[in-house]
Write an enzyme that holds these catalytic residues in place. Structure first.
Site, mmCIF file in Angstrom:
data_model
loop_
_atom_site.group_PDB
_atom_site.id
_atom_site.type_symbol
_atom_site.label_atom_id
_atom_site.label_comp_id
_atom_site.label_asym_id
_atom_site.label_seq_id
_atom_site.Cartn_x
_atom_site.Cartn_y
_atom_site.Cartn_z
ATOM 1 N N GLU A 81 -7.873 179.145 22.648
ATOM 2 C CA GLU A 81 -7.274 178.633 23.963
ATOM 3 C C GLU A 81 -8.541 179.330 24.229
ATOM 4 O O GLU A 81 -8.060 180.798 25.778
ATOM 5 C CB GLU A 81 -6.369 179.635 23.812
ATOM 6 C CG GLU A 81 -5.137 178.659 24.216
ATOM 7 C CD GLU A 81 -3.819 179.397 23.856
ATOM 8 O OE1 GLU A 81 -3.049 180.697 23.682
ATOM 9 O OE2 GLU A 81 -2.628 178.458 24.834
ATOM 10 N N LYS A 82 -9.787 180.389 23.251
ATOM 11 C CA LYS A 82 -10.483 181.068 23.687
ATOM 12 C C LYS A 82 -11.437 180.310 24.920
ATOM 13 O O LYS A 82 -11.413 181.312 26.472
ATOM 14 C CB LYS A 82 -11.469 181.883 22.750
ATOM 15 C CG LYS A 82 -12.323 182.346 23.134
ATOM 16 C CD LYS A 82 -14.048 183.203 22.176
ATOM 17 C CE LYS A 82 -14.079 181.158 21.889
ATOM 18 N NZ LYS A 82 -15.450 180.914 22.879
ATOM 19 N N ASP A 83 -11.214 178.806 25.048
ATOM 20 C CA ASP A 83 -11.808 177.979 26.209
ATOM 21 C C ASP A 83 -10.445 177.821 27.083
ATOM 22 O O ASP A 83 -10.207 176.769 27.290
ATOM 23 C CB ASP A 83 -13.069 177.120 25.187
ATOM 24 C CG ASP A 83 -14.537 177.668 24.763
ATOM 25 O OD1 ASP A 83 -15.203 177.627 25.469
ATOM 26 O OD2 ASP A 83 -13.985 177.578 23.173
ATOM 27 N N HIS A 134 -12.115 178.122 14.252
ATOM 28 C CA HIS A 134 -12.334 177.185 13.709
ATOM 29 C C HIS A 134 -10.475 176.168 12.952
ATOM 30 O O HIS A 134 -9.915 175.990 12.527
ATOM 31 C CB HIS A 134 -13.288 176.719 13.506
ATOM 32 C CG HIS A 134 -14.360 176.588 14.403
ATOM 33 N ND1 HIS A 134 -15.435 177.738 14.476
ATOM 34 C CD2 HIS A 134 -14.235 175.915 15.523
ATOM 35 C CE1 HIS A 134 -16.019 177.072 15.423
ATOM 36 N NE2 HIS A 134 -15.933 176.244 16.694
ATOM 37 N N SER A 163 -18.475 181.056 17.851
ATOM 38 C CA SER A 163 -20.251 181.680 17.045
ATOM 39 C C SER A 163 -21.063 182.044 17.547
ATOM 40 O O SER A 163 -21.948 182.227 17.223
ATOM 41 C CB SER A 163 -20.139 179.817 17.061
ATOM 42 O OG SER A 163 -19.566 178.682 16.669
ATOM 43 N N MET A 221 -18.593 172.385 17.545
ATOM 44 C CA MET A 221 -19.633 172.084 17.613
ATOM 45 C C MET A 221 -20.730 172.774 16.595
ATOM 46 O O MET A 221 -21.064 173.095 16.425
ATOM 47 C CB MET A 221 -20.800 172.948 18.768
ATOM 48 C CG MET A 221 -19.903 171.786 20.396
ATOM 49 S SD MET A 221 -20.937 172.053 21.170
ATOM 50 C CE MET A 221 -20.890 173.790 22.385
HETATM 51 O O1 PAF Z 1 -15.080 173.846 22.623
HETATM 52 C C1 PAF Z 1 -15.961 173.337 21.538
HETATM 53 O O2 PAF Z 1 -17.274 173.787 20.784
HETATM 54 C C2 PAF Z 1 -16.512 172.438 22.673
HETATM 55 O O3 PAF Z 1 -17.041 172.102 23.904
HETATM 56 C C3 PAF Z 1 -16.420 170.634 21.847
HETATM 57 C C4 PAF Z 1 -14.714 170.404 22.726
HETATM 58 C C5 PAF Z 1 -16.260 170.910 20.449
HETATM 59 C C6 PAF Z 1 -16.880 169.749 23.266
HETATM 60 O O4 PAF Z 1 -18.704 169.631 22.327
#
Ligand code: PAF
Length: 283
Positions: free
Chosen positions: A148-150, A37, A186, A30
Protein backbone atom coordinates in the site's frame (compact mmCIF):
# COMPACT_ATOMS: atom_id res chain seq x y z
CA UNK A 1 12.85 -22.77 -4.93
CA UNK A 2 13.47 -22.53 -8.68
CA UNK A 3 14.77 -19.49 -10.52
CA UNK A 4 13.60 -19.21 -14.12
CA UNK A 5 14.41 -16.56 -16.69
CA UNK A 6 12.20 -17.50 -19.64
CA UNK A 7 8.44 -17.47 -20.10
CA UNK A 8 8.57 -21.04 -21.38
CA UNK A 9 10.32 -22.31 -18.23
CA UNK A 10 7.93 -20.28 -16.07
CA UNK A 11 4.85 -21.79 -17.74
CA UNK A 12 6.28 -25.30 -17.48
CA UNK A 13 7.01 -24.91 -13.77
CA UNK A 14 3.55 -23.43 -13.15
CA UNK A 15 1.81 -26.23 -15.04
CA UNK A 16 3.45 -28.71 -12.64
CA UNK A 17 2.31 -26.70 -9.59
CA UNK A 18 -1.26 -26.35 -10.90
CA UNK A 19 -1.46 -30.04 -11.68
CA UNK A 20 -0.82 -30.79 -8.03
CA UNK A 21 -3.84 -28.58 -7.17
CA UNK A 22 -1.95 -25.59 -5.79
CA UNK A 23 -3.24 -22.02 -6.01
CA UNK A 24 -0.76 -19.50 -7.39
CA UNK A 25 0.14 -16.27 -5.60
CA UNK A 26 2.16 -13.65 -7.50
CA UNK A 27 4.33 -10.99 -5.90
CA UNK A 28 5.55 -8.62 -8.65
CA UNK A 29 8.75 -6.77 -7.66
CA UNK A 30 11.61 -4.84 -9.17
CA UNK A 31 14.06 -6.53 -6.81
CA UNK A 32 16.28 -4.87 -4.18
CA UNK A 33 13.97 -6.66 -1.77
CA UNK A 34 13.37 -5.42 1.75
CA UNK A 35 11.07 -6.23 4.66
CA UNK A 36 8.14 -4.62 2.80
CA UNK A 37 8.46 -7.16 -0.02
CA UNK A 38 9.07 -9.92 2.54
CA UNK A 39 5.68 -9.16 4.12
CA UNK A 40 3.99 -9.61 0.71
CA UNK A 41 5.80 -12.90 0.14
CA UNK A 42 4.92 -14.18 3.63
CA UNK A 43 1.27 -13.32 3.05
CA UNK A 44 1.25 -15.07 -0.34
CA UNK A 45 3.02 -18.15 1.08
CA UNK A 46 0.40 -18.33 3.84
CA UNK A 47 -2.48 -18.09 1.34
CA UNK A 48 -1.25 -20.14 -1.65
CA UNK A 49 0.40 -23.47 -2.36
CA UNK A 50 2.77 -21.81 -4.82
CA UNK A 51 4.24 -18.30 -4.59
CA UNK A 52 5.87 -16.79 -7.67
CA UNK A 53 8.00 -13.68 -7.18
CA UNK A 54 8.94 -11.73 -10.29
CA UNK A 55 12.15 -9.70 -10.14
CA UNK A 56 12.27 -7.34 -13.09
CA UNK A 57 13.29 -3.70 -13.29
CA UNK A 58 10.68 -2.65 -15.83
CA UNK A 59 12.14 0.00 -18.16
CA UNK A 60 8.77 1.13 -19.55
CA UNK A 61 7.62 2.57 -16.22
CA UNK A 62 10.65 4.84 -15.75
CA UNK A 63 10.22 8.28 -17.24
CA UNK A 64 13.69 9.28 -16.01
CA UNK A 65 16.69 7.45 -17.53
CA UNK A 66 18.91 8.23 -14.51
CA UNK A 67 16.33 6.77 -12.17
CA UNK A 68 16.34 3.54 -14.24
CA UNK A 69 20.15 3.43 -14.36
CA UNK A 70 20.46 4.06 -10.59
CA UNK A 71 17.79 1.57 -9.58
CA UNK A 72 19.46 -0.95 -7.22
CA UNK A 73 19.89 -4.48 -8.65
CA UNK A 74 20.66 -7.25 -6.12
CA UNK A 75 19.35 -10.53 -7.61
CA UNK A 76 21.60 -12.91 -5.62
CA UNK A 77 20.65 -11.38 -2.27
CA UNK A 78 16.99 -11.24 -3.39
CA UNK A 79 17.00 -14.98 -4.21
CA UNK A 80 18.63 -15.86 -0.87
CA UNK A 81 15.88 -13.93 0.97
CA UNK A 82 13.09 -15.46 -1.15
CA UNK A 83 14.39 -18.95 -0.48
CA UNK A 84 14.26 -18.28 3.28
CA UNK A 85 10.72 -16.90 2.95
CA UNK A 86 9.46 -20.05 1.24
CA UNK A 87 8.81 -18.71 -2.28
CA UNK A 88 8.38 -21.52 -4.82
CA UNK A 89 9.52 -19.78 -7.98
CA UNK A 90 11.48 -16.67 -8.92
CA UNK A 91 10.88 -15.25 -12.39
CA UNK A 92 13.84 -13.02 -13.30
CA UNK A 93 13.61 -12.41 -17.06
CA UNK A 94 15.72 -10.15 -19.29
CA UNK A 95 14.22 -7.06 -20.92
CA UNK A 96 14.30 -8.90 -24.28
CA UNK A 97 12.36 -11.83 -22.83
CA UNK A 98 9.58 -9.56 -21.58
CA UNK A 99 9.61 -7.11 -24.49
CA UNK A 100 10.73 -9.01 -27.62
CA UNK A 101 8.93 -6.19 -29.46
CA UNK A 102 8.27 -2.70 -28.10
CA UNK A 103 4.99 -2.70 -26.16
CA UNK A 104 2.69 -0.26 -27.95
CA UNK A 105 -0.38 -0.93 -25.80
CA UNK A 106 -1.79 2.06 -23.96
CA UNK A 107 -3.72 1.99 -20.71
CA UNK A 108 -5.64 4.97 -19.41
CA UNK A 109 -7.85 4.98 -16.32
CA UNK A 110 -8.98 8.53 -15.62
CA UNK A 111 -9.58 10.03 -13.15
CA UNK A 112 -7.53 7.53 -11.08
CA UNK A 113 -4.34 7.91 -13.12
CA UNK A 114 -4.74 11.61 -13.91
CA UNK A 115 -3.97 12.88 -10.40
CA UNK A 116 -0.87 12.88 -8.15
CA UNK A 117 1.78 10.57 -9.70
CA UNK A 118 -0.03 10.48 -13.07
CA UNK A 119 0.77 13.95 -14.48
CA UNK A 120 4.11 14.13 -12.61
CA UNK A 121 5.48 10.88 -14.07
CA UNK A 122 4.08 10.81 -17.61
CA UNK A 123 3.89 7.25 -18.93
CA UNK A 124 4.64 5.70 -15.53
CA UNK A 125 1.28 4.04 -14.94
CA UNK A 126 1.09 3.02 -18.58
CA UNK A 127 4.40 1.18 -18.10
CA UNK A 128 3.17 -0.36 -14.83
CA UNK A 129 0.03 -1.62 -16.59
CA UNK A 130 2.14 -2.99 -19.46
CA UNK A 131 4.36 -5.07 -17.19
CA UNK A 132 1.71 -6.08 -14.65
CA UNK A 133 -0.73 -7.16 -17.37
CA UNK A 134 2.04 -9.22 -19.01
CA UNK A 135 2.91 -10.83 -15.67
CA UNK A 136 -0.75 -11.59 -15.02
CA UNK A 137 -1.07 -13.21 -18.46
CA UNK A 138 2.17 -15.17 -18.07
CA UNK A 139 1.59 -16.39 -14.50
CA UNK A 140 -2.24 -16.47 -14.40
CA UNK A 141 -2.17 -16.10 -10.61
CA UNK A 142 -5.18 -16.64 -8.36
CA UNK A 143 -4.02 -13.73 -6.18
CA UNK A 144 -1.53 -10.91 -6.62
CA UNK A 145 0.05 -8.96 -3.75
CA UNK A 146 0.98 -5.26 -3.76
CA UNK A 147 2.20 -2.92 -1.01
CA UNK A 148 0.00 0.00 0.00
CA UNK A 149 2.97 2.35 -0.04
CA UNK A 150 2.22 2.66 -3.76
CA UNK A 151 -1.38 3.51 -3.00
CA UNK A 152 -2.24 4.96 -6.40
CA UNK A 153 -0.54 2.07 -8.19
CA UNK A 154 -2.94 -0.39 -6.54
CA UNK A 155 -5.95 1.71 -7.61
CA UNK A 156 -4.67 1.80 -11.21
CA UNK A 157 -3.99 -1.97 -11.22
CA UNK A 158 -7.48 -2.65 -9.85
CA UNK A 159 -8.94 -0.53 -12.68
CA UNK A 160 -6.86 -2.47 -15.22
CA UNK A 161 -7.93 -5.85 -13.81
CA UNK A 162 -11.59 -4.78 -14.02
CA UNK A 163 -11.06 -3.41 -17.55
CA UNK A 164 -9.36 -6.59 -18.84
CA UNK A 165 -11.72 -8.79 -16.80
CA UNK A 166 -8.79 -10.77 -15.42
CA UNK A 167 -9.85 -13.57 -13.06
CA UNK A 168 -7.65 -12.82 -10.05
CA UNK A 169 -7.80 -11.12 -6.68
CA UNK A 170 -5.67 -8.09 -5.82
CA UNK A 171 -4.46 -8.27 -2.22
CA UNK A 172 -3.22 -4.91 -0.88
CA UNK A 173 -0.80 -5.25 2.06
CA UNK A 174 -0.03 -2.60 4.72
CA UNK A 175 3.06 -0.37 4.51
CA UNK A 176 6.01 -1.81 6.41
CA UNK A 177 8.01 0.83 8.29
CA UNK A 178 11.50 0.88 9.75
CA UNK A 179 11.66 1.33 13.54
CA UNK A 180 12.08 5.06 12.86
CA UNK A 181 8.76 5.14 10.98
CA UNK A 182 10.36 5.56 7.53
CA UNK A 183 8.36 3.61 4.94
CA UNK A 184 10.47 0.76 3.58
CA UNK A 185 11.52 1.33 -0.02
CA UNK A 186 14.23 0.03 -2.33
CA UNK A 187 15.10 3.69 -2.87
CA UNK A 188 16.07 4.09 0.81
CA UNK A 189 19.39 2.43 -0.06
CA UNK A 190 20.17 5.52 -2.16
CA UNK A 191 19.99 7.76 0.94
CA UNK A 192 23.07 8.57 3.03
CA UNK A 193 22.82 7.86 6.78
CA UNK A 194 22.22 11.57 7.38
CA UNK A 195 19.57 11.79 4.66
CA UNK A 196 17.79 8.81 6.18
CA UNK A 197 17.50 10.71 9.47
CA UNK A 198 16.04 13.64 7.55
CA UNK A 199 13.61 11.37 5.69
CA UNK A 200 12.18 10.14 9.00
CA UNK A 201 10.39 13.51 9.31
CA UNK A 202 8.07 12.47 6.45
CA UNK A 203 6.35 9.66 8.36
CA UNK A 204 6.60 11.54 11.68
CA UNK A 205 4.82 14.54 10.20
CA UNK A 206 2.17 12.36 8.56
CA UNK A 207 1.53 10.63 11.88
CA UNK A 208 1.26 13.98 13.70
CA UNK A 209 -1.09 15.23 10.99
CA UNK A 210 -3.66 12.61 12.02
CA UNK A 211 -4.07 14.51 15.34
CA UNK A 212 -4.03 17.84 13.50
CA UNK A 213 -6.80 16.59 11.18
CA UNK A 214 -9.17 16.15 14.16
CA UNK A 215 -9.59 19.93 14.39
CA UNK A 216 -8.71 21.08 10.87
CA UNK A 217 -10.08 20.66 7.34
CA UNK A 218 -8.35 18.52 4.68
CA UNK A 219 -7.04 21.70 2.98
CA UNK A 220 -5.62 23.02 6.28
CA UNK A 221 -4.07 19.63 7.03
CA UNK A 222 -2.46 19.57 3.57
CA UNK A 223 -1.01 23.05 4.10
CA UNK A 224 0.32 22.14 7.55
CA UNK A 225 2.06 18.98 6.32
CA UNK A 226 3.65 20.74 3.33
CA UNK A 227 4.81 23.73 5.41
CA UNK A 228 6.19 21.50 8.20
CA UNK A 229 8.22 19.33 5.81
CA UNK A 230 9.42 22.16 3.56
CA UNK A 231 10.82 23.90 6.66
CA UNK A 232 13.24 20.98 7.12
CA UNK A 233 16.60 21.29 5.41
CA UNK A 234 17.00 18.57 2.76
CA UNK A 235 13.28 17.95 2.14
CA UNK A 236 11.09 19.34 -0.61
CA UNK A 237 7.49 18.24 -0.98
CA UNK A 238 6.39 17.60 -4.56
CA UNK A 239 2.75 17.15 -3.59
CA UNK A 240 0.60 16.14 -0.68
CA UNK A 241 -3.03 15.42 -1.47
CA UNK A 242 -5.80 14.21 0.77
CA UNK A 243 -8.11 12.09 -1.35
CA UNK A 244 -11.04 9.69 -1.44
CA UNK A 245 -9.36 6.27 -1.08
CA UNK A 246 -11.33 4.77 -3.98
CA UNK A 247 -11.63 7.53 -6.61
CA UNK A 248 -8.36 9.25 -5.54
CA UNK A 249 -10.12 12.61 -6.02
CA UNK A 250 -9.50 15.41 -3.48
CA UNK A 251 -11.95 15.71 -0.59
CA UNK A 252 -13.13 19.12 0.66
CA UNK A 253 -14.49 17.65 3.91
CA UNK A 254 -13.53 14.60 5.96
CA UNK A 255 -17.10 13.32 5.62
CA UNK A 256 -16.96 13.42 1.81
CA UNK A 257 -15.84 9.79 1.52
CA UNK A 258 -15.98 6.69 3.73
CA UNK A 259 -12.21 6.29 3.30
CA UNK A 260 -9.73 9.19 3.17
CA UNK A 261 -5.99 8.90 2.58
CA UNK A 262 -3.22 11.50 2.26
CA UNK A 263 -0.59 10.70 -0.38
CA UNK A 264 2.77 12.42 -0.40
CA UNK A 265 5.88 12.60 -2.56
CA UNK A 266 8.98 14.28 -1.17
CA UNK A 267 12.44 14.87 -2.61
CA UNK A 268 15.10 14.07 -0.04
CA UNK A 269 18.79 14.87 0.04
CA UNK A 270 21.42 15.99 -2.46
CA UNK A 271 20.84 13.46 -5.28
CA UNK A 272 17.79 13.95 -4.56
CA UNK A 273 15.86 10.72 -3.89
CA UNK A 274 12.10 10.77 -4.60
CA UNK A 275 10.25 9.16 -1.68
CA UNK A 276 6.55 8.38 -1.41
CA UNK A 277 4.39 7.58 1.59
CA UNK A 278 0.75 7.82 2.63
CA UNK A 279 -1.41 8.02 5.72
CA UNK A 280 -4.99 6.96 6.33
CA UNK A 281 -7.19 9.59 8.04
CA UNK A 282 -10.61 7.95 7.82
CA UNK A 283 -12.04 4.51 7.04
O1 PAF B 1 5.75 -1.60 -7.33
C1 PAF B 1 6.67 -2.04 -8.05
O2 PAF B 1 7.72 -2.45 -7.58
C2 PAF B 1 6.49 -2.04 -9.55
O3 PAF B 1 5.78 -0.92 -9.98
C3 PAF B 1 5.84 -3.34 -10.08
C4 PAF B 1 4.43 -3.49 -9.57
C5 PAF B 1 6.68 -4.53 -9.65
C6 PAF B 1 5.79 -3.31 -11.60
O4 PAF B 1 7.06 -3.20 -12.16
Amino acid sequence: MRVVTTVEALKQALADERQSGKTIGLVPTMGALHEGHASLVRRSVSENGCTVVSVFVNPTQFNDKNDLANYPRTLDADCALLERLGASLVFAPSVEEVYPEPDTRTFSYPPIDSVMEGPRRPGHFNGVCQIVSKLFLMVEPDRAYFGEKDFQQIAVIRAMVADLKLPLEIRPCPIVREASGLAMSSRNTLLTAEEKLTAVHISQTLMQSVDYSQTHSPAETEQWVVATLNAIDGLEVEYFQIVNDTTLQPVADWADAPGVVGCITVYCGRRPVRLIDNMRYRG
